[in-house]
Design an enzyme around this catalytic site. Structure first.
Site, short mmCIF file in Angstrom:
data_model
loop_
_atom_site.label_atom_id
_atom_site.label_comp_id
_atom_site.label_asym_id
_atom_site.label_seq_id
_atom_site.Cartn_x
_atom_site.Cartn_y
_atom_site.Cartn_z
N PHE A 1 0.81 -1.30 0.07
CA PHE A 1 0.00 0.07 -0.02
C PHE A 1 0.74 1.22 0.07
O PHE A 1 1.76 1.21 0.51
CB PHE A 1 -0.94 -0.08 1.33
CG PHE A 1 -2.16 -0.93 1.19
CD1 PHE A 1 -3.41 -0.53 0.63
CD2 PHE A 1 -1.89 -2.35 1.86
CE1 PHE A 1 -4.35 -1.22 0.81
CE2 PHE A 1 -2.96 -2.99 1.83
CZ PHE A 1 -4.11 -2.64 1.32
N ASP A 2 0.42 2.31 -0.78
CA ASP A 2 0.81 3.47 -0.48
C ASP A 2 0.19 4.12 0.65
O ASP A 2 -1.13 3.40 1.12
CB ASP A 2 0.54 4.49 -1.64
CG ASP A 2 0.80 5.89 -1.57
OD1 ASP A 2 1.93 6.12 -1.03
OD2 ASP A 2 0.00 6.68 -1.88
N LYS A 3 0.47 5.14 1.30
CA LYS A 3 -0.32 5.31 2.38
C LYS A 3 -1.17 6.52 2.10
O LYS A 3 -2.57 6.21 2.46
CB LYS A 3 0.77 6.20 3.56
CG LYS A 3 0.05 6.78 5.01
CD LYS A 3 0.91 7.14 5.82
CE LYS A 3 1.44 8.61 5.61
NZ LYS A 3 0.37 9.66 5.42
#
Length: 635
Positions: free
Chosen positions: A311-313
């Site tokens: 995941f990107d944040k």
């Protein structure tokens, strides 16, 4: 000749019914003791049902394809040759009837696409020459002002200029709860104004609208084939002629033409060929209904086998709607609002969440900002450099400041670290080479994040990793709250790409989830690229394999569960088809299965795999608790 083919295909339903009536009359006449008339009716029934089958076999042969229809025609001719008229007519009728039912059933599996197309707006009310004109939706031009009243469909993608409304966005996002929209909010074509009145400026029209692209993507996805489908299609090209050879071999071994013909018909791979496509088409349709665009059967197949999700944040695990929590001015002679106005003006060159948050704060304070008055460059993963009002403005992270040789003292760095430990992202802003101030920005974790991640773990995801360009303190806070397996902070886009490459080298099947803009390179390199968000950006639709149209992580867990269910369904259909043919062939060889009964069972197996595939129309994933209980039982 082409007109004849078209005519016959159009009236296939009527031919099927007529063939059935002739068979019934023929059998009744046989019971009444009139065998000659009976045979005449059965031969006519055979011809009526056999013509469409013959045409398809001929068309396939012209394409150098050895089709199932050719096997059936050989069997029908063979049955006529040995004067088994009941079997010739019943085999022809059953195959044609099965083909008709198959086509009707497949139409139902594509119902989600038809519903989408039915939702497409047809008309638009636009302001032209000072008057309101009703025109076809496809004739709206860029920049025109469009009016939508309560109950009306929004015909284009645009930005609200005036008014406010409650908008049902289910057609685009799959979200059934209406969204409140007001001035400066974006709206999408195909969505409906439940209550209210809005005027919008058209930003995307015609085939460029989000809704038009959704339809295009779903159409393409339903036409694309999974690896299983491709394999089965190649297999059938070898298998079908092999069946003919085996049938001839059976005849020479036992000298029984009837059994050889029966063997030929029973061994048709109809259920085997149709099983995978119907599962994939139905699964993709289910996803489209839920606001999940899966780009084809092969993507479904790969997604089902993912063991690692990255995941990107910002905008994925967090809401992507950060807010300015503090502004710390440094000794530069600027007041807070003037400082904010300058950096917001510079940030108009950027589409990044951080920059847009600063612009949003300035707008909330009614500061005067002019779009397009700043000239600047975006430094990927670091910030921006811009010129405005005879000032050089540099805004970004600590790395960018060092790159630009801008001095940072201990007090600044101490303040930055303190803010980061409280979950803030700190942005440095330098004017003419010296730090003018620091802006603290905080984002909130999505409410559904913990539930969605737990659901994916229970469905077989072995590790969940976060990669972010944000600071390590904020990243650690998010990772700890969501119980992630690991995280890596302060990364550039190329660092994310390299990390995913390393995971793939370690034999992990990796899905990358991002916002589709800054994470496009990482999304593209992953086994499965997933773009989420309701902005409908072109790059998210083009780069990603799976597009989640709403800002909900539960859509992602649904998409993963759906991919696994579709994969299971394909396997079930394949084994069902193979098992049926195997048992029927055993029955043929021991004399317990005859031509008509075998054909009936064979066609029933075709319908059975279709009906099994159609179960995916109503697929809903199990809850986390149900999935975990099932996993425990399996262990």
């Amino acid at each position: 000749m082409r007109n004849v083919f078209t005519f016959i295909q159009r009236y296939k339903k009527h031919q099927t019914a007529l063939s059935f009536l002739f068979i019934v009359f023929g059998i009744l006449l046989g019971i009444l003791g009139k065998p000659e008339i009976k045979n005449g009716f059965l031969i006519v029934a055979t011809v009526i049902a056999g013509i469409p089958i013959l045409i398809k076999a001929y068309q396939a042969l012209r394409m150098k394809v050895f089709s199932i229809e050719l096997l059936v025609i050989i069997a029908i001719v063979g049955a006529l040759f040995i004067e088994e008229y009941i079997e010739s007519s019943v085999v022809a009728f059953l195959f044609l009837f099965g083909d008709y039912l198959e086509a009707r059933t497949l139409e139902r599996t594509r119902a989600s696409l038809k519903k989408l197309m039915d939702m497409a707006p047809q008309e638009a009310n636009v302001i032209r020459n000072g008057t309101i004109q009703k025109i076809p939706a496809e004739e709206v031009k860029l920049g025109e002002r469009v009016i939508i009243h309560s109950g009306g469909k929004i015909p284009v993608d645009g930005k609200i200029v005036t008014g406010h409304a409650s908008i049902n966005e289910a057609a685009v996002t799959g979200e059934s709860i209406p969204a409140a929209k007001r001035a400066n909010d974006d709206v999408f074509s195909g969505t409906i104004v439940d209550q209210g009145y809005i005027e919008i400026t058209a930003k995307k029209v015609g085939d460029d609208t989000t809704f038009a692209k959704i339809i295009e993507l779903v159409e393409e996805a339903q036409e694309s084939k999974s690896r299983t489908e491709k394999f089965l299609n190649k297999f059938s090209q070898i298998y079908t002629p092999s069946v003919v050879v085996l049938s001839i071999l059976v005849y020479f071994l036992i000298k029984d033409l009837h059994m050889a013909i029966t063997f030929l018909v029973i061994a048709c791979p109809g259920a085997l060929v149709i099983g995978a496509p119907v599962s994939n088409v139905t699964g993709i349709g289910n996803g489209a209904k839920q606001g999940v665009l899966v780009k084809g059967g092969e993507v479904m197949d790969r997604f089902a086998n993912v063991d690692t999700i990255v995941f990107d944040k910002t905008g994925t695990l967090t809401k992507g709607k950060p807010e300015v929590t503090a502004i710390k001015l440094w000794d530069h002679g600027l007041q807070e609002n003037e400082f904010l106005r300058i950096i917001a003006q510079a940030e108009t060159v950027s589409e990044h969440h951080i920059g847009q948050t600063i612009v949003k704060e300035a707008n909330a304070r009614n500061l005067e900002i002019h779009e397009g008055s700043a000239n600047g460059d975006i430094i990927k993963g670091k910030g921006i450099r811009a010129k405005l009002e005879e000032m050089e403005v540099i805004i970004g992270n600590e790395s960018l400041m060092k790159q630009e040789f801008i001095m940072l003292d201990e007090e600044m760095l101490h303040y930055k670290e303190k803010q980061e430990k409280n979950g803030n992202t700190v942005v440095f802003a330098a004017v003419n080479g010296t730090i003018a101030g620091l802006v603290s920005i905080a984002d909130q974790i999505r409410e559904d994040a913990s539930l969605a991640l737990a659901k994916m773990r229970s469905d077989g995801i072995k590790q969940i990793i976060m990669l972010t360009g944000d600071n390590k303190h904020t990243a650690a806070l998010v990772a700890r709250k969501l119980k992630l397996d690991s995280f890596h902070a302060e990364l550039l886009p190329e660092d994310k790409v390299n990390f995913i490459k390393q995971l793939k080298k370690a034999d992990h099947t990796v899905a990358m989830v991002g916002d589709g803009i800054n994470d496009a390179p990482a999304i593209a390199i992953a086994d499965i690229g997933i773009a989420m968000g309701d902005d409908g950006t072109d790059i998210s639709m083009e780069t990603a394999d799976v597009v989640l149209m709403a800002d909900r992580l539960t859509q992602l867990s649904h998409a993963h569960a759906l991919a696994r269910a579709t994969n299971r369904n394909v396997k079930q259909n394949t084994w069902l088809a193979v098992g049926t043919v195997f048992l029927l062939l055993l029955g043929v060889l021991n004399g317990s299965v005859h031509l008509a009964s075998g054909m009936f069972i064979h066609q029933a197996s075709v319908l059975l795999v279709i009906l099994n595939g159609m179960r995916l129309i109503r697929f809903e994933p199990k809850t986390v608790k149900e999935s975990m209980n099932k996993t425990t039982q399996l262990q």
